[in-house]
Design an enzyme around this catalytic site. Structure first.
Site, mmCIF file in Angstrom:
data_model
loop_
_atom_site.group_PDB
_atom_site.id
_atom_site.type_symbol
_atom_site.label_atom_id
_atom_site.label_comp_id
_atom_site.label_asym_id
_atom_site.label_seq_id
_atom_site.Cartn_x
_atom_site.Cartn_y
_atom_site.Cartn_z
ATOM 1 N N HIS B 40 0.829 -1.214 0.000
ATOM 2 C CA HIS B 40 0.000 0.000 0.000
ATOM 3 C C HIS B 40 0.864 1.265 0.000
ATOM 4 O O HIS B 40 0.618 2.194 -0.768
ATOM 5 C CB HIS B 40 -0.920 -0.001 1.226
ATOM 6 C CG HIS B 40 -2.059 -0.971 1.127
ATOM 7 N ND1 HIS B 40 -1.932 -2.295 1.460
ATOM 8 C CD2 HIS B 40 -3.337 -0.806 0.714
ATOM 9 C CE1 HIS B 40 -3.105 -2.905 1.259
ATOM 10 N NE2 HIS B 40 -3.967 -2.024 0.804
ATOM 11 N N LYS B 106 -8.766 -9.706 6.956
ATOM 12 C CA LYS B 106 -9.349 -9.909 8.281
ATOM 13 C C LYS B 106 -9.917 -8.561 8.713
ATOM 14 O O LYS B 106 -9.625 -7.545 8.085
ATOM 15 C CB LYS B 106 -8.241 -10.379 9.230
ATOM 16 C CG LYS B 106 -8.686 -10.715 10.648
ATOM 17 C CD LYS B 106 -7.486 -10.813 11.586
ATOM 18 C CE LYS B 106 -7.862 -10.298 12.956
ATOM 19 N NZ LYS B 106 -6.724 -10.161 13.854
#
Lengths: 300, 211
Positions: B40, B106
């Site tokens: 990212h 998650k």
């Protein structure tokens, strides 16, 4: 005299067992939680986690692929002698950790905090972490290996310096707010074992919290009734939050609440929270003075 | 949680993504790529992304797999989806930049990523239980790996061919709704009762030592 190679072997094997086997008390607590939950998603979280752990125990993978921070807790007796002196414990822990990483029992997860460089073996400044304590007049060594998952450690660590006027209300408010925060969207991987440290210095307070989360059998209460009462009160309150496994709707946000205390400054009321995730990984090696090793998932 | 499982084909189409609702249980079949924090940060701060045709591979799996080199190539030991919420600072920008329609991880993501998923037509899927060994068995092939030397095995971008991968559940839909945010609102409303059960006065405030 305990040979250094014996210690490295015991550390490796305890870490291997921790990474691949649910401790029996943790498995029992998860099974109890499954009986209590009625929300289909909450139940499925637990069923899948138990099935995943069974696969790991059969040699097919890991209890959780985030093997986290490699921690070793070593207890020596007053007459314990270690080949190479106690400094050998650090070298044995590094050796065991690197070997477990090479064998894909531990993921290479430890990195430099600034450069983010990954040395690849989970070994470097401060890691693996070796906690050494002395207890009794024995001549053996006890080692608990705990690969502590990132979810619980990263999202489940809180500290607040309070003051005597904040009292027990401050302690329990802080703790329940931390539990709610950590359970949001399953960050700390509930049902969590929540450790709470009260007192000490800032670092001792956090150590109390982590020891309470990692080193105590699930649900065993503190011997002091006043402390045990806080554990019971927080456990009951956590079950009223409406949060269950992995942040789903349910009751078992926590498997247990464990509190440890230490003397502190008369002006201070430090409180720390540290969570352990639902797989509660740790395994214990007991080394006798003549170098025999026994392994167990049970904590003393 | 929905009782039936929807089996989705990758790359995910906009229609398929927009047809999903919060709580739907799904699997995906096709190719996924992996990444964590460094993916990212590098994608946005350094414009550094792996050479992947993202229109053909629009499912981003947030994970640091445990990989082992075997004589016949890389083997997956276990792959546990990691917490997506950590990537929220860059989540929306990455979704828009790469045109992603499925994020698997998650926990959940925040409002910025949810808004990007709404605009692009994408969803966030979250794991059910600790499932890394079960997911490993659904990886048919390790297709490729990028940035392995510079980032290491955990942060590298792996490309997996997966079959009926999951199940996961939809926690952010393509309208920008979030399952966990809705759940948390209900919990906030119960909090007064929980405080009361603990003996925390309604007007409790921590002792303040600053002006």
């Amino acid at each position: 005299m305990i040979p250094r190679a014996t210690i490295a072997e015991a550390m490796y094997e305890a870490m291997r067992l921790a990474a691949t086997t649910l401790p029996p008390d943790v498995e029992a607590a998860l099974s109890r939680a499954l009986e209590e939950e009625s929300d289909p998603l909450a139940r499925r979280h637990l069923e899948v986690s138990l099935e995943n752990a069974r696969a790991a125990a059969e040699g097919k993978g890991l209890v959780c692929a985030d093997t986290g921070f490699p921690l070793f807790y070593v207890t020596a007796g007053g007459d314990t002698r270690v080949e190479g002196g106690f400094d050998a414990l650090y070298r044995a822990a590094a050796e065991a950790t690197a070997r477990a990483t090479a064998d894909a029992l531990l993921r290479p997860t430890m990195v430099d905090p600034l450069s983010r460089r990954n040395p690849g073996g989970n070994v470097g400044p401060g890691m693996p972490k070796v906690d050494l304590r002395f207890e009794g007049d024995g001549s053996g060594l006890e080692i608990i290996a705990a690969p502590k998952g990132g979810g619980s450690e990263i999202f489940g660590t809180f500290y607040r310096m309070m003051y005597p006027s904040d009292g027990e209300a401050g302690i329990v408010k802080f703790a329940i707010d931390c539990i709610r925060d950590g359970c949001y969207a399953g960050k700390i991987c509930p049902p969590a074992i929540v450790g709470i440290g009260i007192g000490g210095t800032a670092d001792l307070c956090m150590k109390l919290a982590k020891d309470a989360a990692v080193l105590r059998p699930v649900g065993r209460h503190h011997p002091d009734p006043a402390v045990a009462a806080i554990e019971q009160k927080l456990f009951a309150a956590a079950r009223r939050l409406g949060l269950g496994p992995m942040g789903a709707r349910g009751v078992s946000s926590v498997m247990a609440v464990h509190v440890e205390t230490a003397l502190t400054h008369t002006a201070a009321l430090p409180v720390a929270v540290n969570a352990q995730c639902l797989v509660g990984r740790r395994w214990r090696a007991i080394i006798s003075s003549d170098g025999d090793i026994q392994y167990t998932g049970e904590l003393p | 949680m929905s009782d039936t499982i929807r089996h989705l084909q990758l790359p995910l189409t906009e229609d398929d993504a927009r047809g999903l609702r919060l709580g739907d249980v799904v699997t995906v079949t096709g190719r996924v790529f992996t990444g964590r924090s460094l993916f990212h940060i590098r994608a946005i701060e350094q414009e550094l992304v792996p050479p992947i045709d993202f229109s053909e591979m629009n499912c981003f799996f947030h994970v640091g797999p445990v990989m082992q080199q075997a004589p016949d190539g890389w083997q997956v030991v276990s792959i546990e989806p990691t917490s997506s919420i950590r990537f929220e600072r860059y989540g929306g920008a990455v979704v828009r930049k790469l045109g992603l329609r499925a994020l698997i991880g998650k926990t959940t993501m925040g409002r910025g990523t949810a808004a990007a998923l709404r605009d692009v037509g994408g969803v966030h899927l979250t794991k059910i239980g600790i499932c890394g060994n079960l997911l490993r068995d659904q990886v048919r092939r390790v297709v490729d790996v990028h940035f392995l030397d510079e980032l290491g095995k955990t942060e590298a971008t792996w490309i997996f061919e997966v079959e009926r991968f999951g199940p996961f559940f939809v926690d952010i839909d393509a309208c920008g709704n979030n399952y966990f945010e809705a759940l948390d609102e209900g919990i906030g409303q119960q909090l007064a009762d929980v405080y009361e059960s603990l003996g925390v006065p309604a007007d409790f405030a921590y002792t303040e030592v600053n002006p």
